[in-house]
Design a protein around this motif. Structure first.
Motif, short mmCIF file in Angstrom:
data_model
loop_
_atom_site.label_atom_id
_atom_site.label_comp_id
_atom_site.label_asym_id
_atom_site.label_seq_id
_atom_site.Cartn_x
_atom_site.Cartn_y
_atom_site.Cartn_z
N LYS A 174 0.84 -1.20 0.00
CA LYS A 174 0.00 0.00 0.00
C LYS A 174 0.87 1.25 0.00
CE LYS A 174 -4.10 1.90 2.25
NZ LYS A 174 -5.14 1.66 3.27
N PRO A 175 0.66 2.18 -0.95
CA PRO A 175 1.49 3.39 -0.99
C PRO A 175 1.35 4.23 0.27
CG PRO A 175 0.21 3.12 -3.02
CD PRO A 175 -0.34 2.15 -2.02
N TYR A 176 2.37 5.00 0.56
CA TYR A 176 2.30 5.93 1.68
C TYR A 176 1.17 6.93 1.42
CZ TYR A 176 3.70 9.36 5.19
OH TYR A 176 3.71 10.21 6.26
N PRO A 177 0.27 7.12 2.39
CA PRO A 177 -0.90 7.98 2.14
C PRO A 177 -0.49 9.44 1.89
CG PRO A 177 -0.77 7.35 4.45
CD PRO A 177 0.25 6.53 3.74
N TYR A 178 -1.16 10.03 0.93
CA TYR A 178 -0.88 11.42 0.57
C TYR A 178 -1.20 12.34 1.75
CZ TYR A 178 -1.26 15.91 -1.82
OH TYR A 178 -1.11 17.23 -2.20
N LEU A 179 -0.31 13.29 2.00
CA LEU A 179 -0.50 14.23 3.10
C LEU A 179 -0.39 15.64 2.54
CD1 LEU A 179 -0.85 14.80 6.12
CD2 LEU A 179 1.63 14.61 6.38
N ASP A 180 -1.50 16.36 2.52
CA ASP A 180 -1.48 17.73 2.00
C ASP A 180 -1.51 18.72 3.17
OD1 ASP A 180 -4.10 17.89 2.88
OD2 ASP A 180 -4.96 17.53 0.89
N ALA A 181 -1.69 19.98 2.84
CA ALA A 181 -1.60 21.03 3.85
C ALA A 181 -2.86 21.21 4.67
CB ALA A 181 -1.23 22.35 3.18
N SER A 182 -3.95 20.55 4.29
CA SER A 182 -5.20 20.78 5.02
C SER A 182 -5.97 19.51 5.36
CB SER A 182 -6.12 21.69 4.19
OG SER A 182 -6.39 21.09 2.92
N GLY A 183 -5.58 18.36 4.81
CA GLY A 183 -6.30 17.12 5.04
C GLY A 183 -5.98 16.50 6.39
N PRO A 184 -6.62 15.37 6.70
CA PRO A 184 -6.39 14.70 7.98
C PRO A 184 -4.96 14.16 8.10
CG PRO A 184 -7.72 13.33 6.54
CD PRO A 184 -7.61 14.66 5.87
N ILE A 185 -4.47 14.15 9.33
CA ILE A 185 -3.16 13.56 9.65
C ILE A 185 -3.44 12.38 10.57
CG2 ILE A 185 -0.91 13.90 10.70
CD1 ILE A 185 -1.31 16.93 10.27
N ARG A 186 -3.08 11.19 10.14
CA ARG A 186 -3.39 9.99 10.90
C ARG A 186 -2.16 9.51 11.68
NH1 ARG A 186 -6.37 9.46 6.20
NH2 ARG A 186 -4.72 8.28 5.14
N LEU A 187 -2.32 9.44 13.00
CA LEU A 187 -1.27 8.96 13.89
C LEU A 187 -1.69 7.64 14.51
CD1 LEU A 187 -0.18 12.07 16.01
CD2 LEU A 187 0.78 11.24 13.87
N VAL A 188 -0.75 6.71 14.64
CA VAL A 188 -0.98 5.47 15.38
C VAL A 188 0.04 5.44 16.51
CG1 VAL A 188 -0.80 2.95 15.33
CG2 VAL A 188 -1.96 4.16 13.47
N ILE A 189 -0.45 5.25 17.74
CA ILE A 189 0.42 5.15 18.91
C ILE A 189 0.24 3.77 19.50
CG2 ILE A 189 0.95 6.06 21.18
CD1 ILE A 189 -0.93 8.37 19.04
N THR A 190 1.30 2.99 19.50
CA THR A 190 1.22 1.61 19.99
C THR A 190 2.36 1.34 20.96
OG1 THR A 190 1.34 -0.73 19.37
CG2 THR A 190 2.45 0.83 17.91
N GLY A 191 2.05 0.65 22.04
CA GLY A 191 3.06 0.36 23.05
C GLY A 191 3.45 -1.10 23.11
N GLY A 192 3.29 -1.82 22.01
CA GLY A 192 3.58 -3.24 22.05
C GLY A 192 2.41 -4.03 22.60
N SER A 193 2.57 -5.34 22.70
CA SER A 193 1.46 -6.20 23.07
C SER A 193 0.96 -5.94 24.50
CB SER A 193 1.87 -7.67 22.95
OG SER A 193 2.98 -7.97 23.79
N GLN A 194 1.81 -5.34 25.35
CA GLN A 194 1.40 -5.08 26.73
C GLN A 194 1.07 -3.60 26.98
OE1 GLN A 194 1.03 -7.78 28.69
NE2 GLN A 194 1.71 -8.93 26.90
N GLY A 195 1.13 -2.78 25.94
CA GLY A 195 0.89 -1.36 26.12
C GLY A 195 2.10 -0.69 26.77
N ALA A 196 2.12 0.63 26.80
CA ALA A 196 3.22 1.36 27.42
C ALA A 196 2.65 2.58 28.12
CB ALA A 196 4.25 1.78 26.37
N ARG A 197 2.80 2.63 29.43
CA ARG A 197 2.20 3.72 30.21
C ARG A 197 2.81 5.06 29.84
NH1 ARG A 197 0.89 2.13 35.89
NH2 ARG A 197 -1.04 1.59 34.82
N VAL A 198 4.10 5.09 29.52
CA VAL A 198 4.72 6.37 29.20
C VAL A 198 4.04 7.06 28.03
CG1 VAL A 198 6.46 5.35 27.65
CG2 VAL A 198 6.93 7.53 28.79
N LEU A 199 3.53 6.29 27.08
CA LEU A 199 2.86 6.90 25.94
C LEU A 199 1.52 7.51 26.36
CD1 LEU A 199 3.68 4.24 23.20
CD2 LEU A 199 4.82 6.39 23.68
N SER A 200 0.85 6.88 27.32
CA SER A 200 -0.38 7.45 27.86
C SER A 200 -0.10 8.72 28.66
CB SER A 200 -1.10 6.43 28.74
OG SER A 200 -1.50 5.31 27.98
#
Length: 371
Positions: A174-200
């Motif tokens: 899948k190509p890298y999604p296009y990112l323009d100056a006004s559209g949505p910015i999609r972030l994924v935050i993952t802490g591994g299979s057990q989660g990571a409190r520091v990210l919270s």
């Protein structure tokens, strides 16, 4: 048809590459069984094994002599349990994916004369794999250079890469999604299979410090521990941020493929999936990890241009916000990092490892890889 027994610790970092190999070996017409620990119940329903065996195991660490003795007795009991199971299964080869739960069954396989492969997912050879190296016929490596591997000069070593699951490979093109100056910015935050409190603790306040022009465009998917979800949700609600929170994200590969940037730990499976899919990342290695394996993994990605490492000890909402603003307002830079990450990926790793497993099991060369 050959029979293989895979052995892995109960975390996603050990089980996901084992799952990938199981899928490939089954495609090739072989039978697969799994030996692991009780934690694997979180993933066991998805593991494509003919049977899953829970084998007693323990971690021989700590200075308490009584605890060390107890761990030793548990390991001996595990060897006995695994020996009995392996005698009935009669596998042609075994493959260990690290974690101390592989120790009893891998020793038992050696006592029965069954050939074995150790797979090392990290840039640093884990302690369980080092302990079992004397019993192995082959070390399959995920990185071109693996710390401590040279301590075993007689052990055959092959660079296979770290296998990723079928659903990761399905979205790898899948190509890298296009990112323009006004559209949505999609972030994924993952802490591994057990989660990571520091990210919270750090990510929500960092997001709140971003300029409104960036903040209102964000669409965030974040993994948090169950006990942290309510407070993280409240933090995002106050900032009027579009967020989806979950303790476990079953469709994580698809979410990563849709993301413009990923923030997470630097576990081996995370690195492998980011590279195969080709997505830029901010990587925060787990501090205090034995032998700093996650730091070495993150440095590999950073030095290859596919991501940026942040040390947890110096990470703050302010420093993360500064990094995020610079990245999210530079779509060309994110695109270059995505392309660099993809160059580091090894989408054929599972086929490479399956080839080595078949070779060890005595599959004739002309039939390798056939379904």
């Amino acid at each position: 048809m050959k029979t293989f027994v895979l052995m892995a610790g109960g975390s996603g970092g050990h089980l996901f590459p084992a799952m990938a190999l199981a899928q490939e070996l089954i495609r090739r017409g072989h039978a697969v069984e799994l030996m692991t620990e009780h934690r694997a119940a979180n993933y066991g329903a998805d593991f494509p094994a003919r049977q899953v065996h829970i084998v007693p195991s323990a971690t021989p660490s700590g200075g308490n002599p009584l605890k060390m003795a107890g761990a030793g007795l548990t390991i001996l009991r595990g060897v006995g349990v695994a020996w009995g199971k392996l005698r009935k299964i009669r596998p042609d080869a075994v493959i260990g994916f690290g974690g101390y739960p592989i120790v009893p069954p891998f020793i038992a396989a050696n006592l029965l004369g069954i050939p074995g492969i150790l797979h090392e997912q990290n840039a640093v050879m884990g302690r369980a794999n080092r302990a079992m190296a004397r019993f192995a016929d082959l070390l399959a490596m995920s990185f071109p250079a693996v710390r401590f591997a040279d301590d075993f000069p007689r052990l055959e070593k092959v660079l296979t890469g770290n296998p990723v699951r079928d659903r990761v490979r399905d979205v790898a093109g899948k190509p890298y999604p296009y990112l323009d100056a006004s559209g949505p910015i999609r972030l994924v935050i993952t802490g591994g299979s057990q989660g990571a409190r520091v990210l919270s603790d750090v990510v929500p306040p960092a997001i709140a410090l971003l300029p409104e022009s960036v903040r209102h465009r964000l669409q965030i998917v974040q993994q948090s521990r169950n006990e942290d979800i309510d407070r993280v949700a409240e933090s995002y609600r106050q900032g009027r941020i579009n967020v989806e929170l979950a303790a476990f994200i079953p469709d994580l590969p698809e979410r990563i493929a849709d993301a413009h940037l990923v923030i997470g730990r630097a576990g081996a499976s995370t690195i492998a999936e980011l590279a195969v899919i080709g997505r830029p990342s901010i990587l925060i290695p787990l501090p205090g990890a034995l032998d700093s394996d996650q730091k070495h993994n993150a440095l590999f990605m950073q030095e290859g241009g596919g991501g940026w490492m942040e040390e947890q000890a110096t990470l703050s909402p302010q420093s993360l916000a500064t990094r995020l603003e610079a990245l999210l307002t530079d779509p060309d830079g994110l695109g270059r990092a995505a392309a660099a990450a993809r160059k580091l990926g090894q989408p054929n790793a599972v086929a490479n490892l399956a080839d080595e497993a078949e070779r060890l099991a005595g599959v004739p060369a002309q039939t390798k890889g056939r379904t």
